[in-house]
Scaffold this motif. Structure first.
Motif, PDB file in Angstrom:
ATOM      1  N   ALA B  16       0.826  -1.209   0.000  1.00  9.04           N
ATOM      2  CA  ALA B  16       0.000   0.000   0.000  1.00  9.04           C
ATOM      3  C   ALA B  16       0.864   1.266   0.000  1.00  9.04           C
ATOM      4  N   ALA B  17       2.045   1.187   0.610  1.00 15.06           N
ATOM      5  CA  ALA B  17       2.936   2.345   0.626  1.00 15.06           C
ATOM      6  C   ALA B  17       3.448   2.641  -0.776  1.00 15.06           C
ATOM      7  N   TRP B  18       3.626   1.591  -1.573  1.00 20.40           N
ATOM      8  CA  TRP B  18       4.076   1.794  -2.959  1.00 20.40           C
ATOM      9  C   TRP B  18       2.946   2.319  -3.830  1.00 20.40           C
ATOM     10  N   VAL B  19       1.721   1.939  -3.503  1.00 16.48           N
ATOM     11  CA  VAL B  19       0.563   2.518  -4.199  1.00 16.48           C
ATOM     12  C   VAL B  19       0.532   4.019  -3.905  1.00 16.48           C
ATOM     13  N   ALA B  20       0.772   4.364  -2.637  1.00 18.19           N
ATOM     14  CA  ALA B  20       0.819   5.769  -2.239  1.00 18.19           C
ATOM     15  C   ALA B  20       1.898   6.502  -3.026  1.00 18.19           C
ATOM     16  N   ALA B  21       3.064   5.887  -3.145  1.00 20.54           N
ATOM     17  CA  ALA B  21       4.175   6.512  -3.857  1.00 20.54           C
ATOM     18  C   ALA B  21       3.830   6.728  -5.325  1.00 20.54           C
ATOM     19  N   ALA B  22       3.230   5.699  -5.939  1.00 22.36           N
ATOM     20  CA  ALA B  22       2.868   5.815  -7.352  1.00 22.36           C
ATOM     21  C   ALA B  22       1.845   6.932  -7.545  1.00 22.36           C
ATOM     22  N   VAL B  61      -2.065   9.121   1.707  1.00 21.98           N
ATOM     23  CA  VAL B  61      -2.224   7.660   1.731  1.00 21.98           C
ATOM     24  C   VAL B  61      -1.082   7.026   2.532  1.00 21.98           C
ATOM     25  N   LEU B  62       0.123   7.524   2.330  1.00 17.89           N
ATOM     26  CA  LEU B  62       1.290   6.994   3.033  1.00 17.89           C
ATOM     27  C   LEU B  62       1.121   7.134   4.553  1.00 17.89           C
ATOM     28  N   GLY B  63       0.724   8.321   4.982  1.00 17.20           N
ATOM     29  CA  GLY B  63       0.554   8.564   6.413  1.00 17.20           C
ATOM     30  C   GLY B  63      -0.522   7.686   7.021  1.00 17.20           C
ATOM     31  N   VAL B  64      -1.603   7.491   6.274  1.00 15.49           N
ATOM     32  CA  VAL B  64      -2.711   6.673   6.784  1.00 15.49           C
ATOM     33  C   VAL B  64      -2.311   5.197   6.881  1.00 15.49           C
ATOM     34  N   VAL B  65      -1.767   4.640   5.786  1.00 12.63           N
ATOM     35  CA  VAL B  65      -1.498   3.194   5.798  1.00 12.63           C
ATOM     36  C   VAL B  65      -0.350   2.828   6.749  1.00 12.63           C
ATOM     37  N   ALA B  66       0.526   3.786   7.023  1.00 18.10           N
ATOM     38  CA  ALA B  66       1.632   3.495   7.939  1.00 18.10           C
ATOM     39  C   ALA B  66       1.107   3.013   9.278  1.00 18.10           C
ATOM     40  N   ILE B  67      -0.012   3.554   9.719  1.00 16.79           N
ATOM     41  CA  ILE B  67      -0.537   3.148  11.027  1.00 16.79           C
ATOM     42  C   ILE B  67      -1.773   2.253  10.902  1.00 16.79           C
ATOM     43  N   SER B  68      -2.617   2.461   9.876  1.00 22.76           N
ATOM     44  CA  SER B  68      -3.805   1.603   9.765  1.00 22.76           C
ATOM     45  C   SER B  68      -3.393   0.153   9.508  1.00 22.76           C
ATOM     46  N   SER B  69      -2.249  -0.055   8.851  1.00 18.73           N
ATOM     47  CA  SER B  69      -1.791  -1.424   8.580  1.00 18.73           C
ATOM     48  C   SER B  69      -1.498  -2.183   9.878  1.00 18.73           C
ATOM     49  N   GLU B  70      -1.185  -1.444  10.945  1.00 15.17           N
ATOM     50  CA  GLU B  70      -0.909  -2.090  12.234  1.00 15.17           C
ATOM     51  C   GLU B  70      -2.179  -2.716  12.815  1.00 15.17           C
TER      52      GLU B  70
END
Lengths: 241, 244
Positions: B16-22, B61-70
């Motif tokens: 998901a972080a790479w989706v954010a990057a793209a 997206v990056l900020g959200v998935v960094a913690i929601s993934s936990e």
């Protein structure tokens, strides 16, 4: 050495733990027994610093988990499922855990080999079976070669071969002077693995002693368990958290 | 530092972080390419920058998935575990864990901004009618990097509180792309110009449509940073007090 004393946990006005106290000693496998919803997971979560106790202490080698200098090198924990994000590969999961403790990458391959997951290391955790997820959790717990192992229902979801494997592993850990504390609601599985037994029911300890002491005059540990916890009337309710 | 290294490794191994990057790189450069085709536009001094203000979606997206993934729960058949238990047994100090996460999110957001700005400005410069980048663009581009890093932290802070990615993601994405609620609020009260995103974009945007409020870039950055700091303090207090 795990020492729990006077542990009380209230959640949403309900008392889940009402003054739990027991210890798990080095060189022994301690079984923490109780029906679902008795408070086993809650106790272990407080012990691991995940949940906060309302009162009482839960210490590892005399200190609360949160104050351990080298947590992964001191305690290995296995809780629900794999404890990994499903989109990551098993190896990537172990790598970040290893990194957090400054462990070498080579250790990741060692534990993968140890739990028999080398072949699936490059697969995403989401594709793992329940048994494989449990093995990954076990690998994570063993990364730091800890002196204490704390496992919540470790044999849940394992096939007979897996159960045998985990039994052997836990006996080996204890034989080398390490502390093993595992919870379970499966008496039959436990009787062949544990040295000491602590029985919890509805948030209270109802028995604590060696396997022989707790079994007592009963034919089996299972009989003793049902006698202690009121005939299994509670077995249908509750649920592991 | 180990905790930070672990958090960076987590982000890098999260699809998901790479989706954010793209998203962060492709969206602003694609919009810039379309704008450049249309020929010279009024307000040309903000060309490229407007696209980057919009491309901050990637940082969100990056900020959200960094913690929601936990907090994603494994299926019941897999045992219903969550990664947060592994994270907090590996790094038991809640504050240290959260600081490491913030560090990783800020670094990720900033790196993404650098790549996105390079790509977007590259596309803009390829257009014939655009003035070349000059010394005046250096502080503005630095503003873009700050804006992305701070926005990523803002999205992160809200998600620490919700423990679930959907609501903050919807909120932030709608506000950034579809209807800017914060922008509409500036029509009601001038104070809304000091909301984090409205202030933050002034680090690099010169002219906002129908808006005469002037906020100097440095002041804008400080205002946004203050919002983010306040939110992260609240998030840390809540996070350290609640059960994992």
């Amino acid at each position: 050495m795990v020492t729990i004393d006077g542990l009380v946990k209230r959640r949403g006005g309900r008392e889940i733990l009402s003054g739990i106290g027991f210890s798990a000693r080095p060189g022994r496998v301690t079984g923490f027994l109780g029906p679902n919803g008795a408070g086993k997971s809650s106790t272990l979560r407080v012990l691991l610093g995940l949940d906060r106790a309302t009162a009482g202490t839960a210490l590892i080698d005399g200190v609360p988990y949160a104050r351990l200098r080298d947590p992964l090198g001191t305690v290995g924990a296995v809780l629900d499922g794999s404890g990994a994000h499903r989109a990551r590969t098993g190896r990537a999961h172990l790598r970040w855990v290893a990194r957090s403790a400054g462990l070498p990458r080579a250790r990741v391959d060692e534990v993968l080999e140890l739990v028999g997951l080398t072949h699936a290391a490059a697969k995403r955790v989401g594709t793992y079976s329940l048994g494989m997820g449990r093995r990954l959790a076990m690998a994570t717990a063993l990364l730091g070669d800890p002196a204490v192992l704390i496992l919540d229902e470790p044999v849940n979801g394992l096939d007979p071969e897996g159960i045998r494997w985990i039994r052997t592993l836990l006996r080996e850990r204890a034989a080398t002077g390490r502390t093993v504390l595992l919870s379970s609601h499966l008496m039959g599985e436990l009787a062949e693995t544990v040295d000491d037994v602590v029985v919890i029911d509805a948030g209270r300890i109802v028995a604590d002693g060696t396997l022989g002491e707790v079994t007592g005059a009963h034919r089996t540990l299972e009989d003793a368990f049902f006698a202690l916890t009121g005939g299994g009337s509670r077995l249908t309710g509750g649920g592991a958290r | 530092m180990r905790a930070l290294a672990a958090e960076l490794a987590k982000l890098a191994s999260l699809p998901a972080a790479w989706v954010a990057a793209a998203t962060g790189v492709l969206v602003p450069s694609a919009v810039a390419a379309m704008t450049a085709r249309g020929g010279p536009v009024p307000g040309g001094e903000d060309i490229g920058y407007q696209e980057l203000a919009f491309g901050v979606l990637g940082a969100i997206v990056l900020g959200v998935v960094a913690i929601s993934s936990e907090y994603v729960t494994e299926s019941a058949e897999s045992g219903g575990g969550r990664q947060i238990t592994t994270s907090l047994t590996a790094v038991p100090s809640r504050t240290r864990f959260l600081l490491a996460k913030m560090g990783a999110v800020a670094i990720g957001g900033a790196l993404l901004a650098v790549v996105a700005a390079a790509a977007t400005m590259g596309v803009v410069q390829a257009g014939a009618q655009t003035p070349p980048l000059g010394a005046g663009d250096v502080p503005r581009l630095a503003g873009v990097v700050c804006y992305w890093a701070l926005t990523a932290l803002l999205a992160f802070g809200v998600t620490v509180l919700t423990r679930h990615g959907v609501v903050p993601l919807a909120l932030f994405i709608v506000n950034t792309s579809v209807v800017s609620v914060t922008y509409l609020l500036t029509k009601i009260t001038l104070l809304a110009n000091y909301l984090p995103d409205m202030a933050g974009v002034r680090m690099f945007i010169r002219r906002l449509p129908d808006n005469d409020v002037e906020i100097a870039p440095l002041t804008a950055g400080l205002v946004m940073a203050a919002w983010v700091a306040a939110l992260l303090v609240v998030a840390t207090v809540v996070f350290t007090r609640r059960d994992a």
